[in-house]
Design an enzyme around this catalytic site. Structure first.
Site, short mmCIF file in Angstrom:
data_model
loop_
_atom_site.label_atom_id
_atom_site.label_comp_id
_atom_site.label_asym_id
_atom_site.label_seq_id
_atom_site.Cartn_x
_atom_site.Cartn_y
_atom_site.Cartn_z
N ASP A 102 -4.57 6.17 11.44
CA ASP A 102 -3.63 5.63 10.46
C ASP A 102 -2.31 6.37 10.64
OD1 ASP A 102 -2.09 4.83 8.36
OD2 ASP A 102 -3.44 5.50 6.77
N SER A 153 0.81 -1.22 0.00
CA SER A 153 0.00 0.00 0.00
C SER A 153 0.84 1.26 0.00
CB SER A 153 -0.95 0.01 1.21
OG SER A 153 -0.24 -0.19 2.41
N HIS A 201 0.45 5.25 6.66
CA HIS A 201 0.41 5.88 5.35
C HIS A 201 0.59 7.39 5.49
CE1 HIS A 201 -1.67 2.01 4.95
NE2 HIS A 201 -1.10 2.00 3.76
#
Length: 427
Positions: A400, A150, A403
């Site tokens: 998160d 990702s 990321h």
């Protein structure tokens, strides 16, 4: 027998990645989804002859003279400095940002994280600045593929948004579960950018809890066919992975020989830690690209490992609410980051040596982003992976911290990528 203490610490530190694979509404949809400097017009100067001689000294090639007089910049070691320069794009200008990294649209109230610039330690070296027209000119008529997890997708979407400031891309393909495979074309330059999901790079069979299989199976002698089968249509490969190797896995080598596993205390097999597993997978992938493109002018880039910035326990709603970068010395990089980075750097060096030994044309380099991202705990979506995350209160809000917001620090990866490609073209 229990795990050694240091191994337990490392696995606990990596557990956020496992969390993202297990909690459907968290980061399940974070999937994954490059040469050189444009020609600088330098006139070759003819040296004047002296009255004592009619001979003419051969001119010094402009490009060679330029390179000789400039420092070879190390863009991977430096610090973050504040800037007033605005980001090149915003949350709505490129239409490509995955919603969970679109911090602006999701309501992140602070904007200070956008106004920092990476400055190499050698002050003679300018800060890397992205120029979309230059990048597109360099990669005209080429196909770049981001292959990995990702974070590979995160970088690809950053690059598309940056390039969109100079030319409009068109999404021409999307497929696979959760759109793991996508392709854009910049028709004005005949440039193609693709994302190819491959969390291990090599052939692998994912665990299947419904069938009672709680581990993955990896075959280090075989690259993942989903990207290997596309190589003939690709000019520049960017590999980025490493985070999925913490999961339970059994490893096989050539001829399906059992090499070991990373949970020996449960399966009674030889231990092979995830550092070595990552290294073996990357080695196989680089060998595959080298074997097929060693005499070409194509390129492969390996982005180094970046870790999450959770404060507090990840399983107790740890957060990343900092609004400024760390300063050098504020925190110390842990063995996890150091060892994963070291594995990538060393495998790249080995691949470069292999190409040089046969005078090949394939260019291989490391995009060493470990330190510059390690210093940016403020660059993650945090709770703003969802719109208005505190609408129902602040308790139990998922964060998160792995990321990167778009725009954000990850844009610098592509600015340095441009510098790497410029260097390759100049040399």
């Amino acid at each position: 027998m229990g795990k050694p203490k240091n191994q337990t610490h490392i696995i606990r530190k990596l557990m956020p990645y496992v969390l993202y694979t297990l909690i459907p509404l968290a980061l399940l949809h974070y999937y994954t989804y490059i040469s050189p400097r444009c020609y600088i017009q330098i006139a070759h100067k003819r040296l004047k002859t002296t009255a004592a001689s009619d001979s003419i000294t051969p001119p010094v090639q402009g490009k060679a003279a330029e390179l000789k007089n400039q420092p070879r910049c190390d863009y991977f070691d430096g610090h973050w400095v504040q800037t007033i320069a605005k980001p090149l794009y915003n949350g709505t200008s490129c239409g490509t940002i995955k919603w969970a990294q679109n911090c602006m649209i999701n309501g992140r109230p602070d904007t200070g994280y956008l106004y920092w610039q990476w400055q190499p330690k050698d002050n003679r070296c300018p800060a890397p600045v992205f120029d979309a027209s230059v990048f597109l000119g360099i990669i005209k008529n080429k196909h770049i593929a981001f292959i990995g997890d990702s974070l590979a997708r995160n970088q690809l979407e950053s690059l598309i948004c940056l390039l969109s400031t100079a030319s409009k891309p068109e999404l021409v393909y999307q497929g696979g579960d959760d759109l793991k495979f996508r392709r854009w074309v910049f028709y004005e330059y005949n440039v193609t950018l693709s994302s190819l999901w491959s969390q291990y790079l090599v052939k692998g069979i994912d665990r299947n809890q419904s069938k009672g299989i709680d581990h993955n199976t990896l075959y280090f002698d075989t690259p993942n066919e989903k990207w290997a089968s596309e190589l003939d249509q690709i000019d520049i490969v960017v590999f980025h992975n490493g985070h999925w190797f913490v999961q339970k896995a059994i490893y096989y080598g050539e001829g399906n020989q059992l090499l070991g596993c990373n949970f020996p205390q449960e399966s009674n097999c030889t231990e092979l830690n995830f550092y070595d597993a990552f290294r073996k997978a990357l080695r196989t992938s680089l060998k595959e690209v080298t074997k097929r493109f060693i005499k070409s002018d194509k390129a492969v880039v390996v982005a180094t490992f970046t870790l999450a910035h959770f404060e507090g326990d990840w399983d107790k709603f740890g957060t990343c609410l900092r609004t400024e970068p760390y300063k050098e010395g504020d925190v110390e990089m842990q063995d996890l980051e150091k060892n994963m980075r070291k594995a990538a750097i060393e495998e790249v060096a080995t691949a470069v040596k292999d190409v040089k030994e046969v005078a090949g044309g394939l260019r291989i380099g490391a995009l060493d982003v470990t330190k510059l991202t390690f210093l940016r705990p403020d660059g993650h979506p945090g709770p703003y992976m969802f719109p208005n995350p505190f609408a129902n209160g602040k308790e139990g809000v998922m964060n998160d911290c792995m990321h990167w917001c778009l725009p954000g620090p990850i844009d610098t990866w592509n600015a340095i990528l441009l510098e790497l490609m410029k260097r390759w073209k100049d040399e």
